[in-house]
Design a protein around this motif. Structure first.
Motif, PDB file in Angstrom:
ATOM      1  N   HIS A 184      15.089  -2.529   7.717  1.00  0.00           N
ATOM      2  CA  HIS A 184      14.002  -3.284   7.076  1.00  0.00           C
ATOM      3  C   HIS A 184      13.005  -2.373   6.366  1.00  0.00           C
ATOM      4  CE1 HIS A 184      15.280  -7.056   8.897  1.00  0.00           C
ATOM      5  NE2 HIS A 184      15.421  -6.380  10.030  1.00  0.00           N
ATOM      6  N   MET A 185      12.602  -1.301   7.018  1.00  0.00           N
ATOM      7  CA  MET A 185      11.583  -0.396   6.465  1.00  0.00           C
ATOM      8  C   MET A 185      12.190   0.987   6.217  1.00  0.00           C
ATOM      9  SD  MET A 185       8.894  -2.161   6.075  1.00  0.00           S
ATOM     10  CE  MET A 185       7.945  -0.777   5.513  1.00  0.00           C
ATOM     11  N   ASN A 186      13.368   1.044   5.644  1.00  0.00           N
ATOM     12  CA  ASN A 186      14.100   2.311   5.565  1.00  0.00           C
ATOM     13  C   ASN A 186      13.468   3.354   4.651  1.00  0.00           C
ATOM     14  OD1 ASN A 186      14.757   1.473   2.979  1.00  0.00           O
ATOM     15  ND2 ASN A 186      16.827   0.890   3.512  1.00  0.00           N
ATOM     16  N   TYR A 187      12.433   3.025   3.899  1.00  0.00           N
ATOM     17  CA  TYR A 187      11.845   3.956   2.944  1.00  0.00           C
ATOM     18  C   TYR A 187      10.334   4.118   3.126  1.00  0.00           C
ATOM     19  CZ  TYR A 187      10.756  -0.574   1.039  1.00  0.00           C
ATOM     20  OH  TYR A 187      10.320  -1.863   0.910  1.00  0.00           O
ATOM     21  N   ALA A 188       9.746   3.450   4.082  1.00  0.00           N
ATOM     22  CA  ALA A 188       8.289   3.457   4.183  1.00  0.00           C
ATOM     23  C   ALA A 188       7.841   3.199   5.621  1.00  0.00           C
ATOM     24  CB  ALA A 188       7.704   2.380   3.265  1.00  0.00           C
ATOM     25  N   ILE A 189       6.554   3.347   5.835  1.00  0.00           N
ATOM     26  CA  ILE A 189       5.925   2.994   7.104  1.00  0.00           C
ATOM     27  C   ILE A 189       5.050   1.775   6.840  1.00  0.00           C
ATOM     28  CG2 ILE A 189       4.349   3.716   8.937  1.00  0.00           C
ATOM     29  CD1 ILE A 189       5.020   6.636   8.151  1.00  0.00           C
ATOM     30  N   MET A 190       5.226   0.731   7.634  1.00  0.00           N
ATOM     31  CA  MET A 190       4.365  -0.441   7.483  1.00  0.00           C
ATOM     32  C   MET A 190       3.249  -0.378   8.525  1.00  0.00           C
ATOM     33  SD  MET A 190       4.928  -4.539   7.817  1.00  0.00           S
ATOM     34  CE  MET A 190       6.342  -4.546   6.773  1.00  0.00           C
ATOM     35  N   PHE A 191       2.038  -0.569   8.056  1.00  0.00           N
ATOM     36  CA  PHE A 191       0.878  -0.650   8.934  1.00  0.00           C
ATOM     37  C   PHE A 191       0.439  -2.108   8.987  1.00  0.00           C
ATOM     38  CE2 PHE A 191       0.909   3.540   7.008  1.00  0.00           C
ATOM     39  CZ  PHE A 191       0.860   4.349   8.126  1.00  0.00           C
ATOM     40  N   SER A 192       0.221  -2.611  10.189  1.00  0.00           N
ATOM     41  CA  SER A 192      -0.157  -4.013  10.377  1.00  0.00           C
ATOM     42  C   SER A 192      -1.331  -4.105  11.332  1.00  0.00           C
ATOM     43  CB  SER A 192       1.015  -4.801  10.974  1.00  0.00           C
ATOM     44  OG  SER A 192       2.156  -4.705  10.167  1.00  0.00           O
ATOM     45  N   GLN A 193      -2.069  -5.180  11.216  1.00  0.00           N
ATOM     46  CA  GLN A 193      -3.149  -5.428  12.183  1.00  0.00           C
ATOM     47  C   GLN A 193      -3.366  -6.919  12.318  1.00  0.00           C
ATOM     48  OE1 GLN A 193      -6.494  -3.255  10.677  1.00  0.00           O
ATOM     49  NE2 GLN A 193      -7.142  -4.929   9.354  1.00  0.00           N
ATOM     50  N   GLY A 194      -3.919  -7.311  13.462  1.00  0.00           N
ATOM     51  CA  GLY A 194      -4.181  -8.720  13.668  1.00  0.00           C
ATOM     52  C   GLY A 194      -4.763  -9.021  15.034  1.00  0.00           C
ATOM     53  N   PRO A 195      -5.020 -10.302  15.278  1.00  0.00           N
ATOM     54  CA  PRO A 195      -5.781 -10.723  16.451  1.00  0.00           C
ATOM     55  C   PRO A 195      -4.944 -10.845  17.731  1.00  0.00           C
ATOM     56  CG  PRO A 195      -5.172 -12.636  15.173  1.00  0.00           C
ATOM     57  CD  PRO A 195      -4.694 -11.437  14.398  1.00  0.00           C
TER      58      PRO A 195
ATOM     59  N   ALA B 261       2.037  -5.389   4.937  1.00  0.00           N
ATOM     60  CA  ALA B 261       2.605  -5.648   3.616  1.00  0.00           C
ATOM     61  C   ALA B 261       3.585  -4.538   3.277  1.00  0.00           C
ATOM     62  CB  ALA B 261       1.502  -5.726   2.571  1.00  0.00           C
ATOM     63  N   TYR B 262       4.579  -4.888   2.441  1.00  0.00           N
ATOM     64  CA  TYR B 262       5.581  -3.898   2.055  1.00  0.00           C
ATOM     65  C   TYR B 262       5.940  -4.074   0.581  1.00  0.00           C
ATOM     66  CZ  TYR B 262       9.056  -7.631   2.646  1.00  0.00           C
ATOM     67  OH  TYR B 262       9.769  -8.800   2.554  1.00  0.00           O
TER      68      TYR B 262
ATOM     69  N   VAL C 200       8.597  -4.215  -2.559  1.00  0.00           N
ATOM     70  CA  VAL C 200       9.970  -4.640  -2.837  1.00  0.00           C
ATOM     71  C   VAL C 200      10.529  -3.969  -4.086  1.00  0.00           C
ATOM     72  CG1 VAL C 200       9.764  -6.846  -1.644  1.00  0.00           C
ATOM     73  CG2 VAL C 200       9.224  -6.714  -4.075  1.00  0.00           C
ATOM     74  N   GLY C 201       9.674  -3.360  -4.875  1.00  0.00           N
ATOM     75  CA  GLY C 201      10.121  -2.665  -6.073  1.00  0.00           C
ATOM     76  C   GLY C 201       8.934  -2.184  -6.880  1.00  0.00           C
ATOM     77  N   GLU C 202       9.210  -1.259  -7.778  1.00  0.00           N
ATOM     78  CA  GLU C 202       8.162  -0.723  -8.619  1.00  0.00           C
ATOM     79  C   GLU C 202       7.579  -1.819  -9.504  1.00  0.00           C
ATOM     80  OE1 GLU C 202       7.953   2.841 -11.830  1.00  0.00           O
ATOM     81  OE2 GLU C 202       9.254   3.152 -10.098  1.00  0.00           O
ATOM     82  N   ASN C 203       6.267  -1.870  -9.591  1.00  0.00           N
ATOM     83  CA  ASN C 203       5.551  -2.867 -10.396  1.00  0.00           C
ATOM     84  C   ASN C 203       5.831  -4.310  -9.958  1.00  0.00           C
ATOM     85  OD1 ASN C 203       4.349  -0.878 -12.082  1.00  0.00           O
ATOM     86  ND2 ASN C 203       6.316  -0.690 -13.144  1.00  0.00           N
ATOM     87  N   GLN C 204       6.201  -4.490  -8.702  1.00  0.00           N
ATOM     88  CA  GLN C 204       6.434  -5.822  -8.141  1.00  0.00           C
ATOM     89  C   GLN C 204       5.314  -6.137  -7.152  1.00  0.00           C
ATOM     90  OE1 GLN C 204       9.150  -7.871  -8.894  1.00  0.00           O
ATOM     91  NE2 GLN C 204       9.496  -6.344 -10.492  1.00  0.00           N
ATOM     92  N   PRO C 205       4.944  -7.411  -7.030  1.00  0.00           N
ATOM     93  CA  PRO C 205       3.910  -7.746  -6.023  1.00  0.00           C
ATOM     94  C   PRO C 205       4.428  -7.476  -4.614  1.00  0.00           C
ATOM     95  CG  PRO C 205       4.798  -9.736  -7.047  1.00  0.00           C
ATOM     96  CD  PRO C 205       5.415  -8.567  -7.761  1.00  0.00           C
TER      97      PRO C 205
END
Length: 159
Positions: free
Chosen positions: A83-94, A105-106, A108-113
């Motif tokens: 799922h996250m093979n190219y990055a580190i995802m940071f998350s937070q919540g209650p 958030a992660y 999905v591609g260059e210049n993509q939301p």
């Protein structure tokens, strides 16, 4: 449940089933998974490491989970070889009654939301943990992506 109690209850070895969806409502995989929660820094943080398969190929990942005493929110960093093979995802919540939920958030591609990833950790019984992750599109549509049903197989000291 407060974070101190939760962090005392989670350490140990877990085994379960992981279900994965790539498209809403279309189960893509169901496979066995093993995991462990290990206390870090005298129990102030937890390391969740897991191993399994996804569509017959090995899959492994790790999370570091903490509770920020200033913001009163859980925080997590996640790496995974699928799922996250190219990055580190940071998350937070209650916190929640029997666990917590975090949102990250992660890319999905260059210049993509960016897409969001919401993960809910729920201790459904003393020795049962449900981890459910949801993909959230840039438009806010949410769909279940991964669901792990863990059962404890061994406990560990939290210190």
């Amino acid at each position: 449940m407060n974070h101190t109690l939760l962090f005392e209850k989670l350490p140990g070895d877990w085994r379960g089933t992981c279900r994965t969806w790539f498209e809403p409502g279309q189960l893509a995989d169901e496979s066995e998974l093993t995991g462990s929660f290990t206390p870090l820094l005298a129990g102030r943080f937890l390391r969740h490491a897991y191993h399994g398969t996804l569509q017959g190929k090995p899959r492994t990942g790790e999370e570091t989970i903490g509770f920020n005493a200033v913001t009163k929110a859980y925080e997590a960093s996640w790496i995974d070889d699928f799922h996250m093979n190219y990055a580190i995802m940071f998350s937070q919540g209650p916190p929640m009654e029997r666990g917590f939920a975090v949102l990250g958030a992660y890319d999905v591609g260059e210049n993509q939301p960016r897409w969001k990833w919401r993960t809910v950790y729920e201790l459904t019984a003393e020795d049962q943990l449900l981890i459910t992750a949801y993909n959230v599109s840039p438009e806010g549509m949410e769909a279940r992506a991964v669901e792990t049903h863990y059962r404890r197989v061994a406990t560990r000291s939290s210190h």
